[in-house]
Design a protein around this motif. Structure first.
Motif, PDB file in Angstrom:
ATOM      1  N   PRO A  46     -72.827  57.613 -17.491  1.00  9.14           N
ATOM      2  CA  PRO A  46     -74.136  57.753 -18.161  1.00  9.14           C
ATOM      3  C   PRO A  46     -74.283  56.870 -19.400  1.00  9.14           C
ATOM      4  N   THR A  47     -73.157  56.548 -20.068  1.00 12.45           N
ATOM      5  CA  THR A  47     -73.196  55.715 -21.272  1.00 12.45           C
ATOM      6  C   THR A  47     -73.207  54.234 -20.941  1.00 12.45           C
ATOM      7  N   LEU A  48     -72.415  53.837 -19.963  1.00 13.57           N
ATOM      8  CA  LEU A  48     -72.218  52.412 -19.702  1.00 13.57           C
ATOM      9  C   LEU A  48     -73.253  51.795 -18.764  1.00 13.57           C
ATOM     10  N   THR A  49     -74.063  52.616 -18.109  1.00 14.48           N
ATOM     11  CA  THR A  49     -75.081  52.068 -17.193  1.00 14.48           C
ATOM     12  C   THR A  49     -76.452  51.959 -17.865  1.00 14.48           C
ATOM     13  N   VAL A  50     -76.502  52.123 -19.181  1.00 13.96           N
ATOM     14  CA  VAL A  50     -77.759  51.979 -19.938  1.00 13.96           C
ATOM     15  C   VAL A  50     -77.504  51.082 -21.143  1.00 13.96           C
ATOM     16  N   ASP A  51     -78.579  50.772 -21.894  1.00 15.25           N
ATOM     17  CA  ASP A  51     -78.432  50.009 -23.132  1.00 15.25           C
ATOM     18  C   ASP A  51     -77.494  50.751 -24.088  1.00 15.25           C
ATOM     19  N   PRO A  52     -76.662  50.042 -24.861  1.00 16.61           N
ATOM     20  CA  PRO A  52     -76.602  48.577 -25.000  1.00 16.61           C
ATOM     21  C   PRO A  52     -75.531  47.935 -24.121  1.00 16.61           C
ATOM     22  N   TYR A  53     -75.099  48.634 -23.092  1.00 19.80           N
ATOM     23  CA  TYR A  53     -73.999  48.111 -22.279  1.00 19.80           C
ATOM     24  C   TYR A  53     -74.498  47.381 -21.032  1.00 19.80           C
ATOM     25  N   PHE A  54     -74.682  48.083 -19.896  1.00 21.26           N
ATOM     26  CA  PHE A  54     -75.012  47.415 -18.635  1.00 21.26           C
ATOM     27  C   PHE A  54     -76.212  48.095 -17.969  1.00 21.26           C
ATOM     28  N   PRO A  55     -77.380  47.992 -18.586  1.00 22.92           N
ATOM     29  CA  PRO A  55     -78.564  48.663 -18.027  1.00 22.92           C
ATOM     30  C   PRO A  55     -78.923  48.125 -16.641  1.00 22.92           C
ATOM     31  N   GLY A  56     -79.276  49.034 -15.738  1.00 23.56           N
ATOM     32  CA  GLY A  56     -79.671  48.638 -14.396  1.00 23.56           C
ATOM     33  C   GLY A  56     -78.515  48.470 -13.432  1.00 23.56           C
ATOM     34  N   ARG A  57     -77.307  48.579 -13.927  1.00 25.60           N
ATOM     35  CA  ARG A  57     -76.130  48.465 -13.067  1.00 25.60           C
ATOM     36  C   ARG A  57     -75.685  49.843 -12.592  1.00 25.60           C
ATOM     37  N   SER A  58     -75.163  49.906 -11.361  1.00 25.93           N
ATOM     38  CA  SER A  58     -74.552  51.149 -10.883  1.00 25.93           C
ATOM     39  C   SER A  58     -73.155  51.272 -11.477  1.00 25.93           C
ATOM     40  N   TRP A  59     -72.586  52.469 -11.405  1.00 26.06           N
ATOM     41  CA  TRP A  59     -71.239  52.646 -11.946  1.00 26.06           C
ATOM     42  C   TRP A  59     -70.226  51.758 -11.210  1.00 26.06           C
ATOM     43  N   SER A  60     -70.350  51.629  -9.902  1.00 24.43           N
ATOM     44  CA  SER A  60     -69.404  50.798  -9.154  1.00 24.43           C
ATOM     45  C   SER A  60     -69.489  49.339  -9.608  1.00 24.43           C
ATOM     46  N   GLN A  61     -70.702  48.870  -9.922  1.00 23.82           N
ATOM     47  CA  GLN A  61     -70.849  47.507 -10.431  1.00 23.82           C
ATOM     48  C   GLN A  61     -70.226  47.377 -11.822  1.00 23.82           C
ATOM     49  N   VAL A  62     -70.480  48.369 -12.667  1.00 27.23           N
ATOM     50  CA  VAL A  62     -69.913  48.353 -14.025  1.00 27.23           C
ATOM     51  C   VAL A  62     -68.391  48.378 -13.963  1.00 27.23           C
ATOM     52  N   PHE A  63     -67.858  49.231 -13.078  1.00 29.08           N
ATOM     53  CA  PHE A  63     -66.405  49.332 -12.933  1.00 29.08           C
ATOM     54  C   PHE A  63     -65.815  47.976 -12.533  1.00 29.08           C
ATOM     55  N   GLY A  64     -66.453  47.307 -11.572  1.00 29.76           N
ATOM     56  CA  GLY A  64     -65.973  45.991 -11.145  1.00 29.76           C
ATOM     57  C   GLY A  64     -66.015  44.974 -12.275  1.00 29.76           C
ATOM     58  N   ILE A  65     -67.081  44.984 -13.062  1.00 31.06           N
ATOM     59  CA  ILE A  65     -67.204  44.062 -14.200  1.00 31.06           C
ATOM     60  C   ILE A  65     -66.100  44.329 -15.220  1.00 31.06           C
TER      61      ILE A  65
END
Length: 309
Positions: A46-65
């Motif tokens: 919930p924290t990393l898939t919104v501003d100011p981190y990675f808005p619009g990304r799914s958790w799986s995408q964020v995890f890969g990044i």
């Protein structure tokens, strides 16, 4: 570098700055951060898939990044550290005993370093290398080797009489360390998946796959003796499956497994077993599951108990 990559690396560097991680090897720290991301996905998403981190990304995408960012940050330390180990800690003076041809240690070191740099782009190869790399970083083999040669018991017999390593202690040390160094070489053939960082047992491959890997690696690492490549590859086979694998391979398998979670400054509670003794005691009870040589474990256990390790 994109702003997204910069944010990922900044987040990863804050995690890696945790003082509790500083005493571990680079790959141990990397593995612990990946495990942290896996275990805490529900809280972090919930924290990393919104501003100011990675808005619009799914958790799986964020995890890969984030995993790719961890690799980049780790490599800044790992690449020079690995080259230092290859150049200064692992002696290839055993090679002339096994390979009758002109011997250039500098060229051998460069070939091994170049090979591992490419191989460790694979996530699964990195995870398979975590324990072996820690064993090299913390010189875990060295403190047992003197006792092994003084005792001239089972391990010494297996190294010198069964494997027939007709060389001195320092050359045998180099052979064991080089086997650890090349333990993840099987991933030159294995497909790279999304490694979760979970522990792998020693017997991860079958003898038929090992033969194929040895053939490929003998061509690719043409400056190395085939005996070394077989030792490194066979360190991934269960001793229960193949009772004829090299003593150096069996040693590499044990020390890589021991050092995967090795804590160099672990506090021992009063009355508790020392860390190596405790680990070896558990490994002895589960040797079939891990594919270890129980007689080797018995001897290492006695050495650890006598030295308070």
């Amino acid at each position: 570098m994109s702003s997204e990559i910069e944010r990922a690396q900044s987040f990863v560097q804050r995690l890696l700055a945790n003082p509790a991680l500083q005493q571990f090897s680079a790959l141990q720290r990397e593995e612990q951060i990946i495990q942290f991301l896996n275990v805490n996905a529900a809280q972090l998403a919930p924290t990393l898939t919104v501003d100011p981190y990675f808005p619009g990304r799914s958790w799986s995408q964020v995890f890969g990044i984030l995993v790719q960012a961890i690799f980049r940050v780790t490599n800044q330390l790992l690449d020079p550290e690995l080259r230092s180990i290859i150049g200064e800690e692992v002696s290839f003076a055993f090679v002339p005993f096994l390979k009758q041809q002109p011997y250039n240690e500098g060229r051998i070191r460069e070939q091994v370093a170049s090979f591992l740099t490419g191989l460790l782009r694979k996530a699964d190869a990195r995870r398979a290398f975590t324990g072996a790399y820690a064993a090299l970083v913390f010189s875990s083999v060295d403190r047992y080797l003197d006792d092994i040669f003084e005792r001239k018991s089972y391990i010494h017999f297996e190294l010198t009489k069964v494997q027939r390593l007709r060389m001195g202690k320092e050359e045998i040390r180099g052979m064991i360390l080089a086997s650890l160094l090349l333990k993840p070489a099987i991933y030159v053939l294995a497909a790279s998946g999304s490694s979760s960082g979970q522990e792998r047992v020693a017997g991860t491959i079958q003898s038929q796959f090992a033969e194929k890997a040895t053939e490929v690696l003998t061509r690719q690492l043409n400056l190395l003796p085939e005996q070394l490549i077989r030792s490194a590859v066979n360190s991934n086979i269960s001793f229960s499956e193949n009772r004829f694998i090299e003593a150096t391979a069996r040693m590499a398998a044990i020390f890589a497994a021991r050092c995967r979670s090795y804590h160099p400054h672990m506090r021992v509670d009063r009355g508790a077993d020392s860390p190596d003794k405790s680990w070896l005691s558990i490994a002895r009870r589960n040797y079939r599951f891990y594919g270890f040589d129980v007689k080797m474990l018995d001897e290492l256990y006695m050495i650890a108990a006598e030295n308070g390790w």
